[in-house]
Write a protein that holds these residues in place. Structure first.
Motif, PDB file in Angstrom:
ATOM      1  N   ASN A  27     -28.905 111.154 -13.205  1.00 25.81           N
ATOM      2  CA  ASN A  27     -28.593 109.690 -12.311  1.00 25.81           C
ATOM      3  C   ASN A  27     -28.325 110.125 -11.031  1.00 25.81           C
ATOM      4  O   ASN A  27     -27.023 110.533 -11.111  1.00 25.81           O
ATOM      5  N   PRO A  28     -28.975 109.778 -10.213  1.00 28.44           N
ATOM      6  CA  PRO A  28     -28.722 110.152  -8.462  1.00 28.44           C
ATOM      7  C   PRO A  28     -27.395 109.399  -8.171  1.00 28.44           C
ATOM      8  O   PRO A  28     -27.632 108.546  -8.602  1.00 28.44           O
ATOM      9  N   ILE A  29     -26.892 109.992  -7.206  1.00 27.45           N
ATOM     10  CA  ILE A  29     -25.803 108.940  -6.516  1.00 27.45           C
ATOM     11  C   ILE A  29     -26.280 108.446  -5.457  1.00 27.45           C
ATOM     12  O   ILE A  29     -27.422 108.208  -4.680  1.00 27.45           O
ATOM     13  N   LYS A  30     -25.892 107.071  -5.463  1.00 33.58           N
ATOM     14  CA  LYS A  30     -26.278 105.690  -5.350  1.00 33.58           C
ATOM     15  C   LYS A  30     -24.834 105.241  -4.148  1.00 33.58           C
ATOM     16  O   LYS A  30     -23.751 105.972  -3.835  1.00 33.58           O
ATOM     17  N   PHE A  31     -24.771 104.465  -3.116  1.00 32.88           N
ATOM     18  CA  PHE A  31     -24.182 104.143  -2.206  1.00 32.88           C
ATOM     19  C   PHE A  31     -23.826 102.709  -2.217  1.00 32.88           C
ATOM     20  O   PHE A  31     -24.917 101.460  -2.647  1.00 32.88           O
ATOM     21  N   ARG A  32     -22.405 102.498  -2.329  1.00 29.15           N
ATOM     22  CA  ARG A  32     -22.729 100.484  -1.725  1.00 29.15           C
ATOM     23  C   ARG A  32     -21.538 100.528  -1.041  1.00 29.15           C
ATOM     24  O   ARG A  32     -20.535 101.249  -0.252  1.00 29.15           O
ATOM     25  N   PRO A  33     -21.924  99.588   0.235  1.00 29.42           N
ATOM     26  CA  PRO A  33     -20.710  99.036   1.125  1.00 29.42           C
ATOM     27  C   PRO A  33     -19.752  98.880   1.090  1.00 29.42           C
ATOM     28  O   PRO A  33     -19.323  97.467  -0.230  1.00 29.42           O
ATOM     29  N   THR A  34     -18.582  98.939   1.744  1.00 25.17           N
ATOM     30  CA  THR A  34     -17.129  98.274   2.012  1.00 25.17           C
ATOM     31  C   THR A  34     -16.881  97.462   3.407  1.00 25.17           C
ATOM     32  O   THR A  34     -18.171  98.040   3.967  1.00 25.17           O
ATOM     33  N   SER A  35     -16.141  97.051   3.804  1.00 26.51           N
ATOM     34  CA  SER A  35     -15.630  97.093   4.903  1.00 26.51           C
ATOM     35  C   SER A  35     -15.854  97.239   5.852  1.00 26.51           C
ATOM     36  O   SER A  35     -15.937  97.883   7.452  1.00 26.51           O
ATOM     37  N   ASN A  36     -15.338  98.906   5.648  1.00 27.40           N
ATOM     38  CA  ASN A  36     -15.298 100.523   6.650  1.00 27.40           C
ATOM     39  C   ASN A  36     -16.367 101.780   6.153  1.00 27.40           C
ATOM     40  O   ASN A  36     -15.834 102.664   6.834  1.00 27.40           O
ATOM     41  N   THR A  37     -17.046 101.066   5.205  1.00 28.24           N
ATOM     42  CA  THR A  37     -17.437 102.813   4.635  1.00 28.24           C
ATOM     43  C   THR A  37     -18.292 102.427   3.719  1.00 28.24           C
ATOM     44  O   THR A  37     -18.635 101.284   2.974  1.00 28.24           O
TER      45      THR A  37
END
Length: 327
Positions: free
Chosen positions: A259-269
């Motif tokens: 399960n590859p690493i994914k990314f989710r947005p926050t207000s600053n990163t």
């Protein structure tokens, strides 16, 4: 060579094999709740992006402090002096716990069913949900040599120190045993001491298992393995109210993941995470209770109940008893 600690209680093993409670809760938003139930997955987030700014730093500082304390009380005396400091430095600064060599992903749960601080911190002030899961199958089976753990976090300072001391004592025990073996060998062969001091002149002096470096490498492997499993569970006492249980997923740099690493947005990163399966693909999500936040809509219970039924989850949600509503 026998493990010098084999006769002592294994505090780390006891922590990592604690019985999993029937109900463990995850506070989150309605949107995330829907995603968890439909995907049957939970997000395990990179530990460096969590709300405790001292993650891992706290464990490192305690380990450094204990290195001094253990050396001072060691029967191996001068031989051990500085060795534990070096071991801690190797583990955290140049070894497997260094940030660019290890990424630790964490999914968090709580023993607290309906807690105001959790509503405020993790569920949109008061308008989210507290999901209870049956996580009895999420821990790797006993006997599997893996750094993946599922266990409660530790907040009490004395307990944290005892656990770290157990990890570091692999090194102390090995050195103390080596000193004793050398002393006994020298009594039998008085020339051995001179051979150890001058290995190039006399050839390899390390007979009968007296090679300290080989023993230290073996001990350091044990120290690193215990620290990788243990350090993500050591939390500052100010977070004790959360009564957190953690699924810890250490990932070595360059490792190929199913399960590859994914990314989710926050207000600053952007925050790295891994979707982690809670059950098999043909099973419903293991939800066994559900509390709706005190700021939920008046019809939230009915809508949420219908949603759960549509996913073959026979759980009737209840609204929180906490008398709180965000303004």
């Amino acid at each position: 060579m026998n493990d010098p600690l084999s006769a002592e209680p294994d505090l780390i093993k006891d922590l990592l094999t604690k019985p999993i409670p029937k109900n463990l809760w995850h506070y989150t938003s309605y949107k995330a709740f829907q995603g968890i139930v439909e995907s049957k997955q939970i997000f395990a987030t990179d530990l460096r992006y969590l709300n405790d700014s001292q993650e891992f730093v706290h464990a490192k500082e305690l380990a450094q402090e204990l290195a001094d304390e253990v050396v001072d009380s060691s029967a191996a005396g001068v031989v051990v002096n500085g060795m534990l400091k070096k071991a801690v430095d190797l583990a955290f600064n140049t070894g497997p716990l260094r940030a660019d060599r290890l990424q630790v992903m964490v999914a968090s749960f709580s023993n607290a069913r309906d807690q105001l601080s959790q509503w405020r911190g993790y569920s949109g002030a008061s308008s989210g949900v507290s999901i209870s899961f049956d996580l009895s199958k999420i821990r790797p089976p006993l006997g599997v040599e893996t750094a993946v753990v599922f266990a409660p976090c530790v907040y009490e300072l004395s307990e944290k120190k005892a656990l770290l001391q157990r990890a570091l004592s692999h090194m102390v025990g090995v050195v103390a045993e080596w000193v004793q073996d050398v002393q006994e060998a020298i009594q039998s062969d008085p020339q051995l001491l001179n051979k150890i001091k001058n290995p190039t002149e006399h050839g390899s002096p390390y007979v009968n298992g007296l090679d300290l470096n080989a023993r230290l490498r073996q001990a350091m492997t044990k120290v690193n393995f215990d620290l990788v499993r243990l350090c993500p569970l050591l939390k500052d006492s100010s977070f004790s109210e959360e009564r957190e249980w953690r699924l810890v997923l250490p990932i070595s740099a360059g490792k190929q993941l199913q399960n590859p690493i994914k990314f989710r947005p926050t207000s600053n990163t952007l925050v790295p995470y891994i979707p982690y399966p809670l059950c098999g693909p043909d099973e419903p999500a293991p939800v066994n209770d559900l509390i709706l936040g005190p700021g939920s809509h008046a019809e939230a219970e009915a809508a949420t109940f219908s949603f759960l039924q549509s996913k073959h989850i026979m759980v009737k949600p209840q609204t929180s008893k906490v008398p709180y509503r965000a303004s």
